[in-house]
Every structure is written in structure tokens, then in C-alpha cells.
Enzyme design. Structure first.
Site, PDB file in Angstrom:
ATOM      1  N   PHE A 148      -6.523  19.847 -25.072  1.00 17.81           N
ATOM      2  CA  PHE A 148      -7.266  18.617 -25.367  1.00 17.81           C
ATOM      3  C   PHE A 148      -8.603  18.699 -24.621  1.00 17.81           C
ATOM      4  O   PHE A 148      -8.714  19.422 -23.624  1.00 17.81           O
ATOM      5  CB  PHE A 148      -6.436  17.400 -24.915  1.00 17.81           C
ATOM      6  N   ASP A 149      -9.615  17.958 -25.065  1.00 15.62           N
ATOM      7  CA  ASP A 149     -10.981  18.066 -24.481  1.00 15.62           C
ATOM      8  C   ASP A 149     -11.013  17.979 -22.951  1.00 15.62           C
ATOM      9  O   ASP A 149     -11.664  18.774 -22.299  1.00 15.62           O
ATOM     10  CB  ASP A 149     -11.937  16.950 -24.896  1.00 15.62           C
ATOM     11  N   LYS A 198      -0.195   6.903 -23.642  1.00 16.76           N
ATOM     12  CA  LYS A 198       0.261   7.117 -25.018  1.00 16.76           C
ATOM     13  C   LYS A 198       1.742   6.731 -25.113  1.00 16.76           C
ATOM     14  O   LYS A 198       2.074   5.571 -25.267  1.00 16.76           O
ATOM     15  CB  LYS A 198       0.042   8.584 -25.416  1.00 16.76           C
ATOM     16  N   ALA A 237       1.475  14.133 -22.893  1.00 12.99           N
ATOM     17  CA  ALA A 237       1.043  12.795 -23.329  1.00 12.99           C
ATOM     18  C   ALA A 237       1.963  12.199 -24.405  1.00 12.99           C
ATOM     19  O   ALA A 237       2.275  11.023 -24.381  1.00 12.99           O
ATOM     20  CB  ALA A 237      -0.398  12.854 -23.834  1.00 12.99           C
ATOM     21  N   ASP A 245       1.541  19.597 -21.001  1.00 11.52           N
ATOM     22  CA  ASP A 245       0.633  18.458 -21.141  1.00 11.52           C
ATOM     23  C   ASP A 245       1.405  17.466 -22.009  1.00 11.52           C
ATOM     24  O   ASP A 245       1.499  17.614 -23.227  1.00 11.52           O
ATOM     25  CB  ASP A 245      -0.679  18.906 -21.789  1.00 11.52           C
ATOM     26  N   TYR A 295       0.840  -1.204   0.000  1.00 11.64           N
ATOM     27  CA  TYR A 295       0.000   0.000   0.000  1.00 11.64           C
ATOM     28  C   TYR A 295       0.876   1.256   0.000  1.00 11.64           C
ATOM     29  O   TYR A 295       0.579   2.245  -0.654  1.00 11.64           O
ATOM     30  CB  TYR A 295      -0.931   0.000   1.222  1.00 11.64           C
ATOM     31  N   HIS A 340     -20.659  13.725 -28.270  1.00 10.26           N
ATOM     32  CA  HIS A 340     -20.227  12.801 -29.321  1.00 10.26           C
ATOM     33  C   HIS A 340     -20.036  11.376 -28.824  1.00 10.26           C
ATOM     34  O   HIS A 340     -20.131  10.433 -29.598  1.00 10.26           O
ATOM     35  CB  HIS A 340     -18.959  13.308 -30.003  1.00 10.26           C
TER      36      HIS A 340
HETATM   37  N1  F0G Z   1      -3.908  15.423 -22.810  1.00 11.17           N
HETATM   38  C1  F0G Z   1      -3.834  15.037 -24.098  1.00 11.17           C
HETATM   39  C2  F0G Z   1      -3.006  15.831 -25.062  1.00 11.17           C
HETATM   40  C3  F0G Z   1      -4.521  13.891 -24.526  1.00 11.17           C
HETATM   41  O1  F0G Z   1      -4.441  13.514 -25.801  1.00 11.17           O
HETATM   42  C4  F0G Z   1      -5.287  13.155 -23.586  1.00 11.17           C
HETATM   43  C5  F0G Z   1      -6.038  11.958 -23.991  1.00 11.17           C
HETATM   44  C6  F0G Z   1      -5.321  13.605 -22.249  1.00 11.17           C
HETATM   45  C7  F0G Z   1      -4.622  14.742 -21.915  1.00 11.17           C
HETATM   46  C8  F0G Z   1      -6.127  12.900 -21.201  1.00 11.17           C
HETATM   47  O2  F0G Z   1      -5.526  11.726 -20.839  1.00 11.17           O
HETATM   48  O3  F0G Z   1      -7.159   9.935 -21.459  1.00 11.17           O
HETATM   49  O4  F0G Z   1      -5.259   9.496 -19.878  1.00 11.17           O
HETATM   50  O5  F0G Z   1      -7.181  10.881 -19.162  1.00 11.17           O
HETATM   51  N2  F0G Z   1      -6.256  11.652 -25.193  1.00 11.17           N
HETATM   52  C9  F0G Z   1      -6.921  10.474 -25.721  1.00 11.17           C
HETATM   53  C10 F0G Z   1      -7.128  10.620 -27.201  1.00 11.17           C
HETATM   54  C11 F0G Z   1      -8.121  10.013 -24.988  1.00 11.17           C
HETATM   55  O6  F0G Z   1      -7.839   9.760 -27.768  1.00 11.17           O
HETATM   56  O7  F0G Z   1      -6.595  11.525 -27.823  1.00 11.17           O
HETATM   57  P1  F0G Z   1      -6.332  10.422 -20.306  1.00 11.17           P
END
Ligand code: F0G
Length: 463
Positions: A125-126, A259, A218, A216, A73, A453
Site C-alpha cells: 500500500f502507498d 478498516k 488492515a 499488513d 496514562y 494526488h
Molecule cells: N496498509 C493498508 C493495506 C492500507 O490499506 C492502509 C490504509 C494502511 C496500511 C495505512 O493505514 O491509513 O491507518 O495509516 N489505507 C487507506 C485506504 C488509507 O484508503 O486504502 P492508516
């Protein structure tokens, strides 16, 4: 002529059978899914390009690591292995595991953002945008102009527009800008890279105005590979050196490890200064939302495979093959006159559906039309990055018009072979040949109020 496909720097040891359905079965499936790609069953898809996130194939070393994962843990061995990898690669004083990228955003962003503040990014990103807004702040994109023209080739279309950034900071007032976020690579612009020069310029602006800078991160490894290829001053640096230099410009990073760290689940927060007053806040929020500091919502086995994946993802031979796959598909599209965000990005090919269906207006969702046709044609699952994804104006309820109508082919790492890429190219070529006969797009029958979507029901418009 198509360029050479870079051979895989690995061989296959375990396989997963995929089904090939015939066209009539696929037509039935997509109708039953209400023409929404997220409603399809994974097993009814032949080539799944919905995302490159968490869909990667782990190596034998990573799977061996799964068996060795320490599930203590507190203070497990796998946690310390991950800390060492994170500190070594990014050069940061504090590393916090979390369960995925959006968890990192949820933990970190409220410490900088609240009502009345703005966050500025080369492009959010969204989920990143959602967490800025959930913290009460506003999210503003500030990408370079050339990103907006898919046919225009430029080496760093992911860059921040630095002059515009200065203007925005002056407009809002530096004390109201809670955070600047550099997304590397810039996913929403098509996986486009950010240059080291641009990172340095943005960092200088942030420093001048005393605004914290977050990466960010990824797709940090793909970004470093592009820098090595395209930024003359970096061509003799190793990928690891480029990564260290890139991160040296920021104060912190948030990362989806699903990623470039080639795992199925995981995320990280990094803070450069080991004595930062931010660290106790991160620890407190992490314990409340994610779990104790030394596991952050992950199993010990996840921490172990992540520590290994961080190194595999920055290997130059892997990155050459990885980016080579995108370049191969892009070159086949060049031969066929199919327009995409060019030059091609790091994690996928973003096909310009507006160029393929110029007669279908944004409010009939041309990028969703192409995604549906790709499934019907060859069982390929992609997604709309356009007006369908963008949704409605929250004030007026009117459909918003997206700058881009991209259909995204997001490619999982170490999963598909050259023959799969040929299937992708041939499906697109076949659809282009009959694009004129696909006269109308889709209308929405039902949609939820946010992030529609993922769940909306659609119906073809009869011509
Ligand atoms: N930042 C970027 C640039 C991303 O592309 C994503 C996720 C996230 C943050 C969020 O990360 O999914 O681990 O919570 N992108 C995926 C995509 C889902 O399909 O582009 P997460």
C-alpha cells in the site's frame, strides 16, 4: 440479473443527514476544488466512497465503550482489554497499540530495513511503500499475474507469486531481503484475498531463507471470510480459526485498525514470540513517536472501542452482509457490461476506467475522469487508483504509466444501504452511456513533488 442484497444484520439508531445538491452546484464545487476529490468539502458529497478507512459506523456497544474508556496514562483497564482481545484473536504474544497503520509501519520497519535492503510484498500500500523507502530500503511488488487482468476471474488474485519471490530472493541475496510483507486483503490489487495455502507457501520460503514475515493486516477479517468461501479445506472452520491459522504463519503484523476493526482511529503491532528481541525495540520507538506503551497515541476510549470492534468485525453474519454489498453492486455492473477488478474485492469495487474510456490515454488520467464524472452525475466521491495517483518518475520527471486505471468505490462499514448502492450503479450506467462523448481528460496545473494526488490542481483538456 442482479443478485439478492443481503439485509443489514443491524438496525439504525442514529442518523446523519446528507445533502443532495443539484448538478450545477456540483459542477461548480468540483471546478472550485481544482478537479481534485480531496479538495471537496465532505458536506458537499452525497455518497462518500473516498475510503473505507476510519469512516465506519461504530455500534452502540462501541459508543458505550467510549464512555467507559480508562484514560490512565499507564496501565489503564482499556489497554488490558485490548491486549486480551488481540492475544485471543491473533494468538500473538505481544500487542502494541499505535495511532494508525502508518505509525505501526514507522515504528517497525526501521528495525529490519536500511539502505541496501529490499522488502518484498504481494503488493505494498502507498504508506507502507513510503515507510520502506523512508527507512532507506527499496520496495518490490510480487503479485500473481492474474491480478493484472481485471476481467479474469480467479479466487485469490491477491496472492504472492511464490516462484517469482524465490527468484527475487536469489537475485538480491537472502541477507539483503530485510522483510517480506503479506498485505491481506491486497488493497492495491482491488481488495483481493490471499489464500491460506499461499500464506503457508510464502512462510516456508521466508523460513528457508531466514527472512522475517510481516502481515499488513488492515483487512484481515474480510480476507478470512473469502478463505472460508473459496478454500475448500477451510469451509468448516470458523472465521476466528481461519484468522488464527493465517497469523500463525507470520512473525509479526502491522495493522490499520481503521478498516476491519470498525473504528475511526487506531492501529496495532503484533509480535508472535513473547520473548522476541524485537519487543524492547518496538517499546522504545513507540514511547518516542507514539506515546507510552499502554496507549500508543490513542485515548483510553479509542482502546476500548477498538477492543470491542475487533470482535464485531469478525462476526460471520456481519462479513456476509459486508461482502454481500460488494457482490450486489458488482452484479449490477455485470448486467450493464461495466468492467471492474473481478471477482469483486472485500472493501470496494475497483472499476476499470481504461475499459470505459479506451480513447483517453493514461496521461490524461481516465480513472480521475470517471471519478469527476461520478461526482457531477450523482455527488459520489471516489478516487483514482491509476496513473494520476502513481505520479512522475523521480529521476526523469516523466508521467509514469500505471498497470491499472481503477476508479475505487471504497465502501465504509455499516454506513450505506441498498438504495445508495443503486445510486452508485445507476450513476455508472449513465456515465457509460455517454462515455464516447467525453473526449478528453485532464492536465495538471500544479503538483507537489511527492504524493501529488492529494493536493494537485487539474484542468480539463479542451478538445
Ligand atoms: N496498509 C493498508 C493495506 C492500507 O490499506 C492502509 C490504509 C494502511 C496500511 C495505512 O493505514 O491509513 O491507518 O495509516 N489505507 C487507506 C485506504 C488509507 O484508503 O486504502 P492508516
Amino acid at each position: 440479473m442482479a443478485i439478492k442484497y443481503i439485509p443489514e444484520p443491524f438496525r439504525i439508531k442514529m442518523v446523519e443527514t446528507i445533502k443532495t445538491l443539484d448538478r450545477s452546484e456540483r459542477e461548480k464545487n468540483i471546478a472550485e476544488a481544482k478537479f481534485n476529490m480531496f479538495n471537496l468539502r465532505g458536506e458537499d458529497v452525497y455518497i462518500d466512497l473516498l475510503t473505507d478507512s476510519g469512516t465506519n459506523a461504530m455500534s452502540q456497544e462501541q459508543w458505550a465503550g467510549v464512555l467507559k474508556g480508562d484514560e490512565a496514562y499507564a496501565g489503564g483497564k482499556s489497554y488490558y482489554k485490548l491486549l486480551e482481545a488481540g492475544r485471543d484473536i491473533f494468538g500473538y504474544g505481544y500487542i502494541q497499540p499505535v495511532h494508525q497503520g502508518r505509525a505501526a509501519e514507522k515504528v517497525l520497519f526501521p528495525t529490519f530495513l536500511s539502505k541496501g535492503k529490499v522488502a518484498i510484498s504481494n503488493m505494498f500500500f502507498d504508506t507502507t511503500r513510503a515507510h520502506v523507502e523512508l527507512a532507506g530500503a527499496r520496495a518490490v511488488d510480487c503479485v500473481v499475474e492474474e491480478a493484472k487482468d481485471p476481467a479474469k476471474r480467479a479466487p485469490f488474485k491477491g496472492n504472492m507469486d511464490v516462484a517469482k519471490l524465490e527468484k527475487l530472493i536469489a537475485e538480491y541475496g537472502p541477507s539483503n531481503v530485510g522483510l517480506v510483507v503479506m498485505t491481506i486483503t491486497n488493497n492495491s490489487a482491488g481488495g483481493q484475498p490471499v489464500s491460506l495455502e499461499n500464506m503457508a507457501a510464502v512462510a516456508a520460503v521466508c523460513k528457508k531463507h531466514n527472512i522475517p514475515l510481516d502481515i499488513d493486516a488492515a483487512r484481515f477479517a474480510e480476507n478470512a471470510y473469502f478463505i472460508k468461501q473459496r478454500e475448500a479445506s477451510c469451509k468448516n472452520m470458523s472465521i476466528k480459526e481461519i484468522i488464527a491459522k493465517t497469523f500463525s504463519y507470520a512473525d509479526m503484523f502491522t495493522m490499520s485498525a481503521k478498516k476491519d476493526a470498525i473504528v475511526n482511529m487506531g492501529g496495532l503491532i503484533g509480535v508472535k514470540d513473547p520473548d522476541s528481541p524485537l519487543i524492547p525495540k518496538i517499546k522504545a520507538a513507540c514511547i518516542s513517536y507514539e506515546g507510552f506503551i499502554s496507549y500508543g497515541g490513542l485515548s483510553g476510549r479509542d482502546l476500548e472501542s477498538l477492543a470491542i470492534g475487533l470482535y464485531e468485525g469478525i462476526e460471520e453474519s456481519f462479513l456476509r452482509y459486508r461482502i454481500g454489498q460488494m457482490e450486489y453492486l458488482a452484479s449490477r455492473l455485470d448486467d450493464a457490461g461495466i468492467i471492474y477488478q473481478s471477482p469483486v474485492g472485500g472493501h470496494g469495487v475497483f472499476v476499470d476506467a481504461k475499459a470505459m474510456f479506451p480513447h483517453i490515454p493514461y496521461n490524461e488520467f481516465p480513472a480521475q475522469v470517471l471519478a469527476i464524472e461520478l461526482y457531477k452525475e450523482a455527488g459520489i466521491r471516489t478516487c483514482d487508483i491509476g496513473s494520476y495517483m502513481l505520479g512522475n518518475d523521480p529521476d526523469t520527471g516523466e508521467q509514469l504509466k500505471s498497470q491499472f486505471e481503477f476508479t475505487r468505490f471504497a465502501v465504509p462499514r455499516r454506513v450505506y444501504t441498498q438504495a445508495h448502492f443503486d445510486v452508485m450503479a445507476e450513476a455508472l450506467i449513465a456515465i457509460k452511456a455517454k462515455a464516447g462523448s467525453i473526449k478528453r481528460g485532464y492536465k495538471i496545473l500544479w503538483e507537489p513533488p511527492i504524493l501529488r494526488h492529494f493536493q494537485a490542481h487539474l484542468e480539463p483538456i479542451k478538445s
